[in-house]
Design an enzyme around this catalytic site. Sequence first.
Site, PDB file in Angstrom:
ATOM      1  N   TYR A 248      16.405  27.950  33.271  1.00  0.00           N
ATOM      2  CA  TYR A 248      17.185  27.393  34.386  1.00  0.00           C
ATOM      3  C   TYR A 248      18.629  27.147  33.964  1.00  0.00           C
ATOM      4  O   TYR A 248      19.557  27.394  34.725  1.00  0.00           O
ATOM      5  CB  TYR A 248      16.561  26.073  34.889  1.00  0.00           C
ATOM      6  CG  TYR A 248      17.231  25.616  36.160  1.00  0.00           C
ATOM      7  CD1 TYR A 248      16.782  26.061  37.409  1.00  0.00           C
ATOM      8  CD2 TYR A 248      18.344  24.769  36.121  1.00  0.00           C
ATOM      9  CE1 TYR A 248      17.421  25.683  38.576  1.00  0.00           C
ATOM     10  CE2 TYR A 248      18.989  24.388  37.295  1.00  0.00           C
ATOM     11  CZ  TYR A 248      18.529  24.839  38.517  1.00  0.00           C
ATOM     12  OH  TYR A 248      19.158  24.474  39.666  1.00  0.00           O
TER      13      TYR A 248
ATOM     14  N   ARG B 231      34.402  50.811  60.895  1.00  0.00           N
ATOM     15  CA  ARG B 231      35.459  49.928  60.392  1.00  0.00           C
ATOM     16  C   ARG B 231      36.601  49.985  61.408  1.00  0.00           C
ATOM     17  O   ARG B 231      37.632  50.597  61.191  1.00  0.00           O
ATOM     18  CB  ARG B 231      35.968  50.366  59.016  1.00  0.00           C
ATOM     19  CG  ARG B 231      34.942  50.276  57.907  1.00  0.00           C
ATOM     20  CD  ARG B 231      34.783  48.915  57.246  1.00  0.00           C
ATOM     21  NE  ARG B 231      34.000  47.944  57.952  1.00  0.00           N
ATOM     22  CZ  ARG B 231      33.464  46.862  57.382  1.00  0.00           C
ATOM     23  NH1 ARG B 231      33.595  46.638  56.096  1.00  0.00           N
ATOM     24  NH2 ARG B 231      32.794  45.980  58.094  1.00  0.00           N
TER      25      ARG B 231
ATOM     26  N   PHE C 169      39.964  41.399  54.798  1.00  0.00           N
ATOM     27  CA  PHE C 169      38.594  41.888  54.655  1.00  0.00           C
ATOM     28  C   PHE C 169      37.698  40.934  55.433  1.00  0.00           C
ATOM     29  O   PHE C 169      37.958  39.728  55.476  1.00  0.00           O
ATOM     30  CB  PHE C 169      38.149  42.025  53.189  1.00  0.00           C
ATOM     31  CG  PHE C 169      36.787  42.651  53.134  1.00  0.00           C
ATOM     32  CD1 PHE C 169      36.639  43.995  53.435  1.00  0.00           C
ATOM     33  CD2 PHE C 169      35.651  41.899  52.900  1.00  0.00           C
ATOM     34  CE1 PHE C 169      35.369  44.570  53.488  1.00  0.00           C
ATOM     35  CE2 PHE C 169      34.386  42.470  52.945  1.00  0.00           C
ATOM     36  CZ  PHE C 169      34.241  43.813  53.244  1.00  0.00           C
ATOM     37  N   THR C 170      36.639  41.477  56.005  1.00  0.00           N
ATOM     38  CA  THR C 170      35.813  40.726  56.967  1.00  0.00           C
ATOM     39  C   THR C 170      35.343  39.372  56.427  1.00  0.00           C
ATOM     40  O   THR C 170      35.665  38.330  56.991  1.00  0.00           O
ATOM     41  CB  THR C 170      34.597  41.586  57.366  1.00  0.00           C
ATOM     42  OG1 THR C 170      33.951  42.034  56.170  1.00  0.00           O
ATOM     43  CG2 THR C 170      35.025  42.796  58.193  1.00  0.00           C
TER      44      THR C 170
ATOM     45  N   PHE D  85      29.769  42.893  63.369  1.00  0.00           N
ATOM     46  CA  PHE D  85      29.426  44.287  63.089  1.00  0.00           C
ATOM     47  C   PHE D  85      28.047  44.430  62.457  1.00  0.00           C
ATOM     48  O   PHE D  85      27.400  45.461  62.591  1.00  0.00           O
ATOM     49  CB  PHE D  85      30.489  44.937  62.187  1.00  0.00           C
ATOM     50  CG  PHE D  85      30.721  44.215  60.892  1.00  0.00           C
ATOM     51  CD1 PHE D  85      31.605  43.154  60.827  1.00  0.00           C
ATOM     52  CD2 PHE D  85      30.048  44.589  59.740  1.00  0.00           C
ATOM     53  CE1 PHE D  85      31.813  42.476  59.632  1.00  0.00           C
ATOM     54  CE2 PHE D  85      30.250  43.930  58.548  1.00  0.00           C
ATOM     55  CZ  PHE D  85      31.128  42.853  58.491  1.00  0.00           C
TER      56      PHE D  85
ATOM     57  N   LYS E 120      29.986  46.363  43.559  1.00  0.00           N
ATOM     58  CA  LYS E 120      30.759  47.607  43.704  1.00  0.00           C
ATOM     59  C   LYS E 120      31.110  48.138  42.307  1.00  0.00           C
ATOM     60  O   LYS E 120      30.264  48.704  41.629  1.00  0.00           O
ATOM     61  CB  LYS E 120      32.025  47.340  44.535  1.00  0.00           C
ATOM     62  CG  LYS E 120      31.764  47.215  46.040  1.00  0.00           C
ATOM     63  CD  LYS E 120      31.303  45.870  46.448  1.00  0.00           C
ATOM     64  CE  LYS E 120      31.364  45.645  47.929  1.00  0.00           C
ATOM     65  NZ  LYS E 120      30.771  44.347  48.309  1.00  0.00           N
TER      66      LYS E 120
ATOM     67  N   ASP F 155      41.245  39.768  44.813  1.00  0.00           N
ATOM     68  CA  ASP F 155      39.936  40.306  45.197  1.00  0.00           C
ATOM     69  C   ASP F 155      39.735  41.553  44.350  1.00  0.00           C
ATOM     70  O   ASP F 155      40.247  42.630  44.662  1.00  0.00           O
ATOM     71  CB  ASP F 155      39.887  40.624  46.695  1.00  0.00           C
ATOM     72  CG  ASP F 155      38.518  41.165  47.104  1.00  0.00           C
ATOM     73  OD1 ASP F 155      37.749  41.594  46.215  1.00  0.00           O
ATOM     74  OD2 ASP F 155      38.218  41.171  48.307  1.00  0.00           O
TER      75      ASP F 155
HETATM   76  N1  PM9 Z   1      32.145  44.821  50.916  1.00  0.00           N
HETATM   77  C1  PM9 Z   1      31.409  46.823  51.896  1.00  0.00           C
HETATM   78  O1  PM9 Z   1      30.498  47.501  52.348  1.00  0.00           O
HETATM   79  C2  PM9 Z   1      29.802  44.834  51.743  1.00  0.00           C
HETATM   80  C3  PM9 Z   1      29.427  44.571  53.118  1.00  0.00           C
HETATM   81  S1  PM9 Z   1      30.614  44.654  54.425  1.00  0.00           S
HETATM   82  C4  PM9 Z   1      30.995  42.996  54.667  1.00  0.00           C
HETATM   83  O2  PM9 Z   1      32.557  47.270  51.724  1.00  0.00           O
HETATM   84  C5  PM9 Z   1      35.728  43.257  49.383  1.00  0.00           C
HETATM   85  C6  PM9 Z   1      36.960  44.056  49.211  1.00  0.00           C
HETATM   86  C7  PM9 Z   1      34.558  43.843  49.766  1.00  0.00           C
HETATM   87  C8  PM9 Z   1      33.383  43.050  49.955  1.00  0.00           C
HETATM   88  C9  PM9 Z   1      32.182  43.592  50.431  1.00  0.00           C
HETATM   89  C10 PM9 Z   1      33.485  41.653  49.694  1.00  0.00           C
HETATM   90  C11 PM9 Z   1      32.300  40.749  49.848  1.00  0.00           C
HETATM   91  C12 PM9 Z   1      34.684  41.125  49.313  1.00  0.00           C
HETATM   92  N2  PM9 Z   1      35.777  41.922  49.169  1.00  0.00           N
HETATM   93  O3  PM9 Z   1      29.369  41.792  49.977  1.00  0.00           O
HETATM   94  O4  PM9 Z   1      29.626  39.393  49.514  1.00  0.00           O
HETATM   95  O5  PM9 Z   1      34.529  45.153  49.960  1.00  0.00           O
HETATM   96  O6  PM9 Z   1      29.285  40.938  47.649  1.00  0.00           O
HETATM   97  O7  PM9 Z   1      31.408  40.965  48.831  1.00  0.00           O
HETATM   98  C13 PM9 Z   1      31.149  45.453  51.503  1.00  0.00           C
HETATM   99  P1  PM9 Z   1      29.816  40.763  49.008  1.00  0.00           P
END
Ligand code: PM9
Length: 459
Positions: A74, A384, A126-127, A451, A260, A217
């Site tokens: 843990y 997008r 970004f979303t 979305f 990523k 980011d």
């Molecule tokens: N990006 C993508 O498909 C995952 C789902 S869409 C909301 O591109 C950036 C630049 C991203 C991103 C996720 C996140 C969030 C932050 N910044 O999905 O929470 O491309 O790990 O990261 C998606 P998490």
Amino acid sequence: MKSRSSWAEPYKIKMVELLKMTTLQQRKKAIAAAGYNTFLLKSEDVYIDLLTDSGTSAMSDIQWAGMMRGDEAYAGSRNYYNLEKAVKETYGYAYLVPTHQGRGAEHLISTILIKKGDIIPGNMYFTTTRLHQELAGGQFRDIIIDEAHDPASLHPFKGNVDLEKLEKLIRQHGAEKIPYVCIATTVNMAGGQPISIDNLRQVRELTARHGIRIIHDMTRVAENAYFIQQREPGYKRKSIARIVREICDLTDGATMSAKKDALVNIGGFLALNDWDVFEEARNLVVVYEGLHTYGGLAGRDMEAMAIGIRESIDQNHIHARVGQVEYLGQQLIDAGIPIVQPIGSHGVFLDASQILPHIPQDQFPAQTLAAHLYMDAGIRAMERGVVSAGRDPKTGKHRYPKLELVRLTIPRRVYTQAHMDVIAESVMRVYNRRSQIKGMKMVYEPTYLRFFQARFEPV
Ligand code: PM9
């Protein structure tokens, strides 16, 4: 076009995952059942999954071996310390708070730094990032150069900040209203476009003069570094590792979706140089994610991430990764299909407003195009455009972004060149019958990040 050998994969395949092949009839039924939203399709019904490059990469044998070395204590797991070392050595940030994924880190940093009424400038929204800024009481402001909103502009660094836009915001609101500038490497919503070191350095100088932090980011920082190496004068001979470090050194902290660049199926972190902010984040992470030495992850996930971080900055890896995306993009350019140019790092972005000019934006051209791509050959892409942009929290009206795109996102180390050919052929088929395609109406709309779960019907 680049020759095949120039980006051949620096790995061989040891295990395969079998895919289900479907008929047109089955796909029509599946997409209707999914409310014409590719997020709501069952993965089993998809042949080539280009929804996202997030958590969809293939891990290496070394990462899988690392999974077996998971220390599932843990507190104080050895994998946490391995991850901390990898983050410090690769990115240079002093303090690490692991999170379950990128948005966990965005939540923490937004909660800590943003006060009601604050302004957060960024090189395009970004979303999830913008939503966390808004939920914390802040307002996002776009400071990216205008070229980023033009799919046809060939600017080599469309992720660059327009310094005049940033200076104007500082003059208008005062530095005390700007807790940080959010800088993404590479800019997802602009089509995977990089920021240059030169521009980032200027942003650093300007923000330093006003005592404003830069939060990075860094979700796709290695891909950005590759473009810098290829395009920016003076960087040809510098390693990806060195350029990544140079980028990070120009910023004060970072949010990372390790799903990523870092080649894992789950994981992320917040990295910081400022002890006080770290202290608060370490306090807060236990409320939302888990103890500060696991942040919602299993020990094995942290180990895979530590290894993935080091693999992500390998020259051969990044060359093949971006090379594969460029191979697909070039086929589409050669076929005369409008895509965002220059070709981005993590996917090819189809310009739906050019492909379906007869469909008005409030009938969701990109959403429609993604549904038709799925029906054609079982290829799943992501909208997008206006659906992703959501509604303005003040007016409640749709935000109408200039970019109305469909993203063909390429997972890392997963698909072959033959898959890229099948994708190109399918896009061409849909493009050739574009005039017969009709728009859609939204019949269900969730409150947040619509979305993901919205449902549509053909008009
Ligand atoms: N990006 C993508 O498909 C995952 C789902 S869409 C909301 O591109 C950036 C630049 C991203 C991103 C996720 C996140 C969030 C932050 N910044 O999905 O929470 O491309 O790990 O990261 C998606 P998490």
